[in-house]
Design a protein around this motif. Structure first.
Motif, PDB file in Angstrom:
ATOM      1  N   LYS A 288      12.677 -11.897   8.732  1.00 18.73           N
ATOM      2  CA  LYS A 288      11.338 -11.626   8.597  1.00 18.73           C
ATOM      3  C   LYS A 288      10.647 -11.441   9.935  1.00 18.73           C
ATOM      4  O   LYS A 288      10.975 -12.131  10.890  1.00 18.73           O
ATOM      5  CB  LYS A 288      10.911 -12.752   7.906  1.00 18.73           C
ATOM      6  CG  LYS A 288      11.434 -13.070   6.533  1.00 18.73           C
ATOM      7  CD  LYS A 288      10.884 -14.163   5.957  1.00 18.73           C
ATOM      8  CE  LYS A 288      11.015 -14.090   4.431  1.00 18.73           C
ATOM      9  NZ  LYS A 288      12.287 -14.183   3.781  1.00 18.73           N
ATOM     10  N   THR A 289       9.601 -10.442   9.966  1.00 15.74           N
ATOM     11  CA  THR A 289       8.965 -10.371  11.270  1.00 15.74           C
ATOM     12  C   THR A 289       7.467 -10.825  10.801  1.00 15.74           C
ATOM     13  O   THR A 289       7.038 -10.457   9.530  1.00 15.74           O
ATOM     14  CB  THR A 289       8.850  -8.955  11.774  1.00 15.74           C
ATOM     15  OG1 THR A 289       8.384  -8.179  10.524  1.00 15.74           O
ATOM     16  CG2 THR A 289      10.251  -8.365  12.023  1.00 15.74           C
ATOM     17  N   THR A 290       6.761 -11.536  11.742  1.00 14.94           N
ATOM     18  CA  THR A 290       5.485 -12.104  11.611  1.00 14.94           C
ATOM     19  C   THR A 290       4.457 -11.184  11.908  1.00 14.94           C
ATOM     20  O   THR A 290       3.361 -11.196  11.552  1.00 14.94           O
ATOM     21  CB  THR A 290       5.636 -13.672  12.025  1.00 14.94           C
ATOM     22  OG1 THR A 290       6.037 -13.527  13.195  1.00 14.94           O
ATOM     23  CG2 THR A 290       6.403 -14.346  10.845  1.00 14.94           C
ATOM     24  N   ALA A 291       4.813 -10.831  13.215  1.00  8.57           N
ATOM     25  CA  ALA A 291       3.772 -10.085  13.996  1.00  8.57           C
ATOM     26  C   ALA A 291       3.324  -8.548  13.466  1.00  8.57           C
ATOM     27  O   ALA A 291       1.970  -8.121  13.568  1.00  8.57           O
ATOM     28  CB  ALA A 291       4.074  -9.829  15.271  1.00  8.57           C
ATOM     29  N   MET A 292       4.200  -8.076  12.690  1.00  8.14           N
ATOM     30  CA  MET A 292       4.007  -6.615  12.511  1.00  8.14           C
ATOM     31  C   MET A 292       3.020  -6.615  11.335  1.00  8.14           C
ATOM     32  O   MET A 292       3.226  -7.264  10.131  1.00  8.14           O
ATOM     33  CB  MET A 292       5.438  -5.957  12.033  1.00  8.14           C
ATOM     34  CG  MET A 292       5.235  -4.247  12.022  1.00  8.14           C
ATOM     35  SD  MET A 292       6.690  -3.595  11.999  1.00  8.14           S
ATOM     36  CE  MET A 292       6.415  -2.116  11.349  1.00  8.14           C
ATOM     37  N   ARG A 293       2.079  -5.457  11.354  1.00  9.86           N
ATOM     38  CA  ARG A 293       1.169  -5.205  10.292  1.00  9.86           C
ATOM     39  C   ARG A 293       1.866  -4.003   9.564  1.00  9.86           C
ATOM     40  O   ARG A 293       2.374  -3.088  10.006  1.00  9.86           O
ATOM     41  CB  ARG A 293      -0.271  -4.792  10.628  1.00  9.86           C
ATOM     42  CG  ARG A 293      -0.893  -5.843  11.566  1.00  9.86           C
ATOM     43  CD  ARG A 293      -1.993  -5.009  12.593  1.00  9.86           C
ATOM     44  NE  ARG A 293      -2.523  -5.827  13.555  1.00  9.86           N
ATOM     45  CZ  ARG A 293      -2.020  -6.099  14.869  1.00  9.86           C
ATOM     46  NH1 ARG A 293      -0.740  -5.379  15.102  1.00  9.86           N
ATOM     47  NH2 ARG A 293      -2.262  -6.843  15.609  1.00  9.86           N
ATOM     48  N   ASP A 294       1.487  -3.951   8.211  1.00 10.52           N
ATOM     49  CA  ASP A 294       2.260  -3.070   7.362  1.00 10.52           C
ATOM     50  C   ASP A 294       1.100  -1.954   7.469  1.00 10.52           C
ATOM     51  O   ASP A 294       0.288  -1.944   6.352  1.00 10.52           O
ATOM     52  CB  ASP A 294       2.336  -3.574   5.920  1.00 10.52           C
ATOM     53  CG  ASP A 294       2.845  -2.669   4.847  1.00 10.52           C
ATOM     54  OD1 ASP A 294       3.187  -1.455   5.465  1.00 10.52           O
ATOM     55  OD2 ASP A 294       3.103  -3.083   3.862  1.00 10.52           O
TER      56      ASP A 294
ATOM     57  N   GLU B 116       2.196   3.104  14.863  1.00 12.64           N
ATOM     58  CA  GLU B 116       2.736   2.517  15.868  1.00 12.64           C
ATOM     59  C   GLU B 116       2.011   1.377  16.396  1.00 12.64           C
ATOM     60  O   GLU B 116       2.400   0.263  16.756  1.00 12.64           O
ATOM     61  CB  GLU B 116       2.978   3.477  17.166  1.00 12.64           C
ATOM     62  CG  GLU B 116       3.723   2.950  18.301  1.00 12.64           C
ATOM     63  CD  GLU B 116       4.117   4.111  19.263  1.00 12.64           C
ATOM     64  OE1 GLU B 116       4.865   3.745  20.631  1.00 12.64           O
ATOM     65  OE2 GLU B 116       3.991   5.013  19.069  1.00 12.64           O
ATOM     66  N   GLY B 117       0.793   1.539  16.564  1.00 12.74           N
ATOM     67  CA  GLY B 117      -0.387   0.434  16.980  1.00 12.74           C
ATOM     68  C   GLY B 117       0.082  -0.936  16.121  1.00 12.74           C
ATOM     69  O   GLY B 117      -0.060  -1.844  16.517  1.00 12.74           O
TER      70      GLY B 117
ATOM     71  N   ASP C 215      -2.810  -3.840  22.756  1.00 15.92           N
ATOM     72  CA  ASP C 215      -1.935  -2.829  22.389  1.00 15.92           C
ATOM     73  C   ASP C 215      -2.224  -2.036  21.134  1.00 15.92           C
ATOM     74  O   ASP C 215      -2.346  -0.916  21.080  1.00 15.92           O
ATOM     75  CB  ASP C 215      -0.549  -3.293  22.291  1.00 15.92           C
ATOM     76  CG  ASP C 215      -0.044  -3.898  23.879  1.00 15.92           C
ATOM     77  OD1 ASP C 215      -0.528  -3.466  24.722  1.00 15.92           O
ATOM     78  OD2 ASP C 215       1.100  -4.467  23.715  1.00 15.92           O
ATOM     79  N   TYR C 216      -2.685  -3.014  20.073  1.00  9.24           N
ATOM     80  CA  TYR C 216      -3.005  -2.074  18.795  1.00  9.24           C
ATOM     81  C   TYR C 216      -4.226  -1.269  19.215  1.00  9.24           C
ATOM     82  O   TYR C 216      -4.228  -0.027  18.809  1.00  9.24           O
ATOM     83  CB  TYR C 216      -3.275  -3.431  17.802  1.00  9.24           C
ATOM     84  CG  TYR C 216      -3.567  -2.925  16.426  1.00  9.24           C
ATOM     85  CD1 TYR C 216      -3.183  -1.554  15.970  1.00  9.24           C
ATOM     86  CD2 TYR C 216      -4.511  -3.889  15.596  1.00  9.24           C
ATOM     87  CE1 TYR C 216      -3.630  -1.223  14.652  1.00  9.24           C
ATOM     88  CE2 TYR C 216      -4.747  -3.348  14.183  1.00  9.24           C
ATOM     89  CZ  TYR C 216      -4.247  -2.166  13.817  1.00  9.24           C
ATOM     90  OH  TYR C 216      -4.454  -1.429  12.622  1.00  9.24           O
TER      91      TYR C 216
ATOM     92  N   ARG D  52     -13.635  -0.994  15.581  1.00  8.67           N
ATOM     93  CA  ARG D  52     -14.571  -1.984  15.616  1.00  8.67           C
ATOM     94  C   ARG D  52     -14.153  -3.399  15.217  1.00  8.67           C
ATOM     95  O   ARG D  52     -14.175  -4.401  15.815  1.00  8.67           O
ATOM     96  CB  ARG D  52     -15.806  -1.375  14.728  1.00  8.67           C
ATOM     97  CG  ARG D  52     -16.620  -0.397  15.486  1.00  8.67           C
ATOM     98  CD  ARG D  52     -17.183  -0.597  16.990  1.00  8.67           C
ATOM     99  NE  ARG D  52     -17.595   0.601  17.555  1.00  8.67           N
ATOM    100  CZ  ARG D  52     -16.946   1.299  18.476  1.00  8.67           C
ATOM    101  NH1 ARG D  52     -15.909   0.678  19.212  1.00  8.67           N
ATOM    102  NH2 ARG D  52     -17.328   2.289  18.933  1.00  8.67           N
ATOM    103  N   ALA D  53     -13.528  -3.516  13.946  1.00 14.90           N
ATOM    104  CA  ALA D  53     -13.107  -4.484  13.493  1.00 14.90           C
ATOM    105  C   ALA D  53     -12.072  -5.297  14.537  1.00 14.90           C
ATOM    106  O   ALA D  53     -11.969  -6.705  14.912  1.00 14.90           O
ATOM    107  CB  ALA D  53     -12.476  -4.561  12.026  1.00 14.90           C
ATOM    108  N   VAL D  54     -11.089  -4.567  14.864  1.00 11.25           N
ATOM    109  CA  VAL D  54      -9.882  -5.214  15.853  1.00 11.25           C
ATOM    110  C   VAL D  54     -10.674  -5.262  17.318  1.00 11.25           C
ATOM    111  O   VAL D  54     -10.335  -6.303  17.955  1.00 11.25           O
ATOM    112  CB  VAL D  54      -8.805  -4.112  15.961  1.00 11.25           C
ATOM    113  CG1 VAL D  54      -8.001  -4.365  17.103  1.00 11.25           C
ATOM    114  CG2 VAL D  54      -8.204  -3.822  14.545  1.00 11.25           C
TER     115      VAL D  54
END
Length: 163
Positions: free
Chosen positions: A10-16, A65-66, A74-75, A126-128
């Motif tokens: 399981k990875t926790t940091a990666m967004r789908d 990738e972001g 980084d994102y 803008r949200a990020v």
């Protein structure tokens, strides 16, 4: 190594990225651009055809990738690159129409899709940025407090040396 679905790490940091609306729109735009560039002149295969396709694929690829990056900074970096590639795409669509490679209807389809993608990507950025700004402000406050503590000692944090 192959894993059963219940054994995958399981990875926790990666967004789908496939759930990000801006990516979905960029992916649709890439497919539409590929479909419409098939009719471009053969001599443009390594020119405008390639440039338009590469720029458009870059939009969705940089969002993906972001999304895999752990830090918001980084994102954002990859989202900014994506936005730049989308601006390139919009120009190439315009140029292809001026050169007569795209008819008015195909240009309209691609231009509307690019504008929709741009609006959604702008909202995501803008949200990020807002989320990252909150973290940045907290870090700035903590850094300032630490600096005061190191320079003036613990009393500077709580007492002012009045007149």
């Amino acid at each position: 190594m192959l894993f059963r679905s219940d054994q995958r790490p399981k990875t926790t940091a990666m967004r789908d990225y496939t759930k990000i609306d801006a990516w979905k729109l960029a992916d649709d735009l890439a497919v539409a651009a590929y479909e419409r560039t098939r009719t471009f002149p053969r001599e443009e295969l390594y020119g405008l055809t390639s440039q338009l396709r590469r720029a458009e694929v870059s939009v969705a690829a940089n969002i993906a990738e972001g999304a895999s990056r752990e830090s918001k900074r980084d994102y954002l970096h990859f989202l900014y690159i994506s936005r730049g590639s989308l601006s390139e795409t919009r120009y190439y669509i315009h140029l292809a129409r001026r050169l007569g490679y795209l008819g008015p209807q195909d240009e309209e389809i691609l231009a509307v899709a690019a504008s929709s993608t741009f609006a959604r990507l702008h909202g995501l950025i803008r949200a990020v940025e807002k989320e990252a700004g909150t973290v940045r402000k907290l870090m700035a406050s903590a850094t300032s407090a630490l600096f005061l503590l190191l320079v003036h000692g613990p009393r500077s944090m709580f007492f002012s040396s009045g007149p």
